[in-house]
Design an enzyme around this catalytic site. Structure first.
Site, mmCIF file in Angstrom:
data_model
loop_
_atom_site.group_PDB
_atom_site.id
_atom_site.type_symbol
_atom_site.label_atom_id
_atom_site.label_comp_id
_atom_site.label_asym_id
_atom_site.label_seq_id
_atom_site.Cartn_x
_atom_site.Cartn_y
_atom_site.Cartn_z
ATOM 1 N N SER A 12 19.826 29.190 37.809
ATOM 2 C CA SER A 12 20.776 30.151 38.380
ATOM 3 C C SER A 12 20.504 31.528 37.787
ATOM 4 C CB SER A 12 22.210 29.733 38.047
ATOM 5 O OG SER A 12 23.130 30.778 38.297
ATOM 6 N N TYR A 71 28.138 27.043 31.773
ATOM 7 C CA TYR A 71 27.211 26.973 32.906
ATOM 8 C C TYR A 71 25.984 27.845 32.638
ATOM 9 C CZ TYR A 71 25.535 27.426 37.747
ATOM 10 O OH TYR A 71 24.772 27.435 38.892
#
Length: 262
Positions: free
Chosen positions: A146, A159
């Protein structure tokens, strides 16, 4: 067709392949001729997808798997090994969860679940797949990371931590396993229109802010990520390894720019 641009005769495992980016990756790889095994935690979505792919003539099979479970990961890889006669060309570590909130509000269970799902699963499946990838003599590991692992994003510190770790893991495995004919790369998407990202897009102000920071002026689509994943798995990409490539509409390279109103 030039064999550099075909996956004919190759095999792949895609985790979390029944929806979102994973689903698009399966379609991309299958369309290029690969035989694919898919795992997903949702039996309903998996069965729907398998039926859909069968109608399209794709060579895809799959099973339910919670990749946060050590034992289920081992069972999954045993199944894949039997399915593909001990050889695997492509491993796509796609599964990921996001739980955005301020760092001081996370508890131990949040940390443990995110680490086991996003990071430990990819690490362990890469370990388990090594002999299969080596046996194929043309192995490729793709980590779906990401932009949150590249720059600071409001998607939660845990995350971001897991995605940054995947980027480093790709670099390390690229060097360590190159002698075994295995490449490793990380693909880092911006926010993509998927069910997982839907809560973010429900916030109109958040979406507006995101789009304003993205030079292309929009969020991405799953097939804009899957196309890069497929390319990195092709023989045409045989000299690309250890890279983190952002699919982000220019977000991560955007500095400050002032455009006065006309």
């Amino acid at each position: 067709m030039d064999k550099r641009w075909s996956l004919q005769g190759m095999t792949a495992l895609v985790t979390g392949g029944a929806s979102g980016i994973g689903h698009a990756i399966v379609e991309e790889l299958a369309g290029l001729g690969a035989r694919i095994y898919v795992c997903d935690i949702s039996e309903t979505l998996l069965n729907q997808s398998l039926s859909e792919w069968e109608k399209k003539g794709f060579q895809v099979s799959g099973s339910i798997c919670d990749v946060s479970s050590h034992s289920e990961r081992e069972t999954l890889m045993q199944t894949v090994s039997k399915m593909f006669d001990g050889k695997l060309n492509i491993l796509v570590n796609n599964v990921g969860v996001v739980n955005p909130k301020p760092t001081i509000e996370y508890v131990a269970a949040d940390f443990s679940f995110s680490i086991s799902t996003n990071l430990e699963s990819a690490y362990h499946l890469s370990q388990l797949s090594h002999p299969l990838l080596k046996a194929s003599e043309f192995g490729s590991i793709i980590f779906i990371s990401s932009v949150g692992g590249v720059v600071s994003m409001e998607c939660g510190s845990i995350y971001s931590l897991t995605k940054g770790a995947l980027n480093q893991l790709a670099k390390t495995l690229a060097c360590e396993w190159a002698r075994d004919g295995i490449r490793a790369n990380s693909v880092a998407p911006n926010f993509i229109y998927t069910a997982m990202a839907q809560p973010f897009f429900k916030d109109a102000d958040y979406e507006k802010s995101l789009v304003s920071r993205t030079p292309l002026g929009r969020a991405g689509e799953p097939n804009e990520v899957s196309s890069l994943v497929a390319f990195l798995c092709l023989p045409a990409a045989s000299y690309i390894t250890g890279q983190t490539i952002c699919v982000d509409g220019g977000l991560t390279v955007n500095g400050f720019s002032y455009k006065p109103q006309a």
